[in-house]
Design an enzyme around this catalytic site. Structure first.
Site, PDB file in Angstrom:
ATOM      1  N   ASN A 398      27.603  21.707  -5.802  1.00 55.08           N
ATOM      2  CA  ASN A 398      27.331  20.909  -4.442  1.00 55.08           C
ATOM      3  C   ASN A 398      25.774  20.284  -4.618  1.00 55.08           C
ATOM      4  OD1 ASN A 398      28.913  21.448  -2.130  1.00 55.08           O
ATOM      5  ND2 ASN A 398      28.749  23.477  -3.194  1.00 55.08           N
ATOM      6  N   TRP A 399      24.946  20.518  -5.598  1.00 51.05           N
ATOM      7  CA  TRP A 399      23.948  19.826  -5.724  1.00 51.05           C
ATOM      8  C   TRP A 399      24.180  18.637  -6.688  1.00 51.05           C
ATOM      9  CZ3 TRP A 399      19.777  18.484  -9.312  1.00 51.05           C
ATOM     10  CH2 TRP A 399      19.992  18.694 -10.695  1.00 51.05           C
ATOM     11  N   PRO A 402      28.305  13.916  -8.164  1.00 52.92           N
ATOM     12  CA  PRO A 402      28.969  12.939  -9.262  1.00 52.92           C
ATOM     13  C   PRO A 402      29.576  13.790 -10.398  1.00 52.92           C
ATOM     14  CG  PRO A 402      27.164  11.756  -8.418  1.00 52.92           C
ATOM     15  CD  PRO A 402      27.160  13.088  -7.865  1.00 52.92           C
ATOM     16  N   HIS A 404      29.992  17.161 -10.577  1.00 49.70           N
ATOM     17  CA  HIS A 404      30.944  18.027 -10.214  1.00 49.70           C
ATOM     18  C   HIS A 404      32.575  17.348  -9.868  1.00 49.70           C
ATOM     19  CE1 HIS A 404      32.764  21.255  -7.750  1.00 49.70           C
ATOM     20  NE2 HIS A 404      33.212  20.367  -6.854  1.00 49.70           N
ATOM     21  N   TYR A 412      38.468  20.431 -15.581  1.00 49.04           N
ATOM     22  CA  TYR A 412      38.765  21.804 -15.099  1.00 49.04           C
ATOM     23  C   TYR A 412      40.212  21.540 -14.596  1.00 49.04           C
ATOM     24  CZ  TYR A 412      38.734  25.760 -12.143  1.00 49.04           C
ATOM     25  OH  TYR A 412      39.105  26.945 -11.251  1.00 49.04           O
ATOM     26  N   HIS A 437      22.873  20.022 -21.567  1.00 50.00           N
ATOM     27  CA  HIS A 437      21.590  20.503 -21.097  1.00 50.00           C
ATOM     28  C   HIS A 437      20.487  20.680 -22.345  1.00 50.00           C
ATOM     29  CE1 HIS A 437      22.588  21.089 -17.059  1.00 50.00           C
ATOM     30  NE2 HIS A 437      21.441  21.090 -16.539  1.00 50.00           N
ATOM     31  N   TYR A 499       4.478  23.047 -28.914  1.00 48.71           N
ATOM     32  CA  TYR A 499       2.918  23.186 -29.293  1.00 48.71           C
ATOM     33  C   TYR A 499       2.623  23.803 -30.400  1.00 48.71           C
ATOM     34  CZ  TYR A 499      -1.903  24.686 -28.746  1.00 48.71           C
ATOM     35  OH  TYR A 499      -3.255  25.033 -29.020  1.00 48.71           O
TER      36      TYR A 499
END
Length: 510
Positions: A398-399, A402, A404, A412, A437, A499
């Site tokens: 739900n967040w 598009p 999903h 799915y 990701h 770093y």
């Protein structure tokens, strides 16, 4: 005054004569009113009889018990002050109006962050530098690799369009078309990443931007391929029942003379139609998108103002708040001081989460609504109430609507139709999400640590644990904790490794 005192006896004697009965002395204001001669004698006598028979005694008999009863109840109420009831904060009370507590939380949040902001200003001064933002995208003002890479994406868009046109008229077979799509989509995935890794003038921020554009384009072109393939299947099914002259429309059919004309396959295979989809705020293609009737100029200007304001706020918060905190976190991570690492992690959690929430509003509400309003795109459901999530799966569903919808429609459900187990299909969705990701973080930073990948895959056992053992508010709290704490951990991991990697390179050059 003498006349007044003389009138009284005369009236009493007159009343005695009219009633023919001995009269008692007047005992109330009613008797004296009757005695003043306001009515004729006969009527006065009848009224006097009625008053003597009913008013004085009967009214007193009716009201006295009622007054006694009410006074008794009042005394009993003073004797009793307790009733069986639950406390307001008990779940059994059914009380749910916590608006005042919510306002208190907001006030405390503002005050605590104001203190942190003042502490930051006193310690570091003003660190916001708008010119520095330009250097995040460009190392060399004469070299624009990210912009050139985004412009080159038109090649892959045209390849998809002309492949579909050949498939629509039967010039190439479905197998050949699938092979061409595999090459095209693989190039969309590999070419930009190879460019980011090989071009030295590409900055990490420029790399993230260009790879983000190509990732969105990859998902859009995949959806474009699937929908046109389904349209051909429908056309072939209709062709079995229709004459040939009706079953083969021209590929060059216009997209309609008006902006909202309905199109059918293959009339959708035009430059205008494809580029509308490329810029529309969705990942799922349709032949006829829902359209809004007009552009609301006031709504458009509000979204534009929000975009400009929040992007400047994001840049200022990152420069003023996050960068000093991350910089001060490097030494504890190098020395592996657990207590100091935890303190730095919790200190980074507040600005990181605050910036993430602002980014969510800026991107999913302000920016996407601005683009949708400009393009008269009707479907504005870019997010749902993820903040009420009581499970991890509900949050991820739900967040980001598009993404999903794309996963549900093109990944799915096709797996379920092929007989794949539901749990395996969900795991595969998380696996693909974890890959992208990591792709969007590791490639621009030019290092591969898999922190983002492992963070996404960790959502699977977390989703099982929350769904199995936590319910209601406890599940919602678990989701919030994973968002507030999980992201800073990944940020610190990548920044620390970046770093260390670059400090070693600098030391080797010296």
């Amino acid at each position: 005054m003498g006349d007044k005192y003389e009138r009284g006896p005369l009236i009493r004697r007159r009343r005695t004569t009219i009633s023919d009965t001995p009269s008692a002395p007047p005992s109330s204001a009613a008797n004296s009113k009757q005695a003043n001669g306001s009515k004729p004698p006969g009527i006065l006598g009848e009224a006097s009889t009625v008053n003597h028979d009913s008013s004085p005694t009967k009214v007193r008999d009716a009201t006295t018990p009622r007054k006694d009863k009410s006074s008794t109840d009042a005394i009993k109420e003073r004797l009793r002050c307790h009733t069986p009831q639950e406390s307001l904060l008990s779940s059994a009370s059914g009380y749910n109006n916590y608006r005042g507590i919510l306002n208190w939380c907001v006030v405390m949040l503002v005050l605590s962050n104001a203190r942190l902001f003042l502490e930051n200003l006193i310690k570091y001064g003003i660190l916001v530098d708008p010119i520095q933002v330009v250097s995040l995208f460009l190392k060399d003002p004469y070299s624009w690799p990210a912009a050139c890479l985004v412009i080159a994406a038109n090649v892959f868009i045209m390849a998809a369009l002309y492949t579909e046109r050949r498939l629509s008229v039967g010039t190439i077979s479905e197998g050949t078309g699938t092979f061409l799509y595999i090459i095209n989509l693989a190039a969309v995935l590999i070419l930009p990443s190879a460019t980011v890794l090989s071009v030295t003038s590409m900055t990490p921020v420029g790399g993230v931007f260009s790879l983000g554009v190509y990732t969105v384009l990859l998902l859009k072109l995949y959806s474009y391929k699937d929908v046109n393939m389904w349209s051909r299947e429908i056309r072939q099914a209709k062709a079995r029942t229709l004459p040939r002259s009706q079953s083969c429309p021209s590929v060059h059919k216009a997209n309609g003379t008006t902006a909202h004309a309905q199109v059918t396959y293959p009339g959708n295979l035009t430059h205008r139609d494809l580029y509308y989809f490329v810029f529309a705020p969705t990942l799922c293609y349709e032949l006829n998108f829902p359209r809004s009737p007009r552009i609301r100029l006031r709504f458009l200007m509000r979204r534009l103002f929000e975009m400009l304001f929040f992007i400047q706020l994001l840049v200022g918060l990152i420069q003023q708040w996050m960068v000093p905190t991350i910089t001060n976190s490097m030494k504890p991570f190098q020395d592996m001081e657990i207590s100091r690492m935890m303190e730095r992690l919790l200190k980074l959690a507040v600005p990181n989460h605050f910036i993430w929430l602002i980014f969510f509003y800026w991107f999913f509400h302000s920016s996407m609504n601005f683009v949708a309003e400009l393009m008269q795109f009707g479907d504005r459901e870019f997010y749902r109430d993820w903040w009420n999530s009581e499970s991890v799966t509900y949050f991820w569903s739900n967040w980001n609507i598009p993404v999903h919808k794309w996963c549900l429609r093109h990944f799915y459900k096709p797996m379920l139709r092929r007989g794949v187990n539901k749990w395996l299909a969900q795991t595969a969705v998380f696996l693909v999400s974890a890959f992208f990701h990591e792709y969007l973080v590791s490639v621009p930073l030019k290092m591969f640590r898999l922190w983002a990948f492992m963070g996404m895959m960790a959502q699977i056992p977390l989703a099982w644990f929350v769904g199995r053992f936590l319910r209601g508010n406890y599940g919602n709290a678990a989701v919030w904790i994973s968002l507030i704490i999980g992201q800073p951990i990944a940020v610190l991991m990548y920044v620390h490794d970046y770093y260390v990697l670059h400090s070693l390179e600098v030391a080797a050059h010296h």
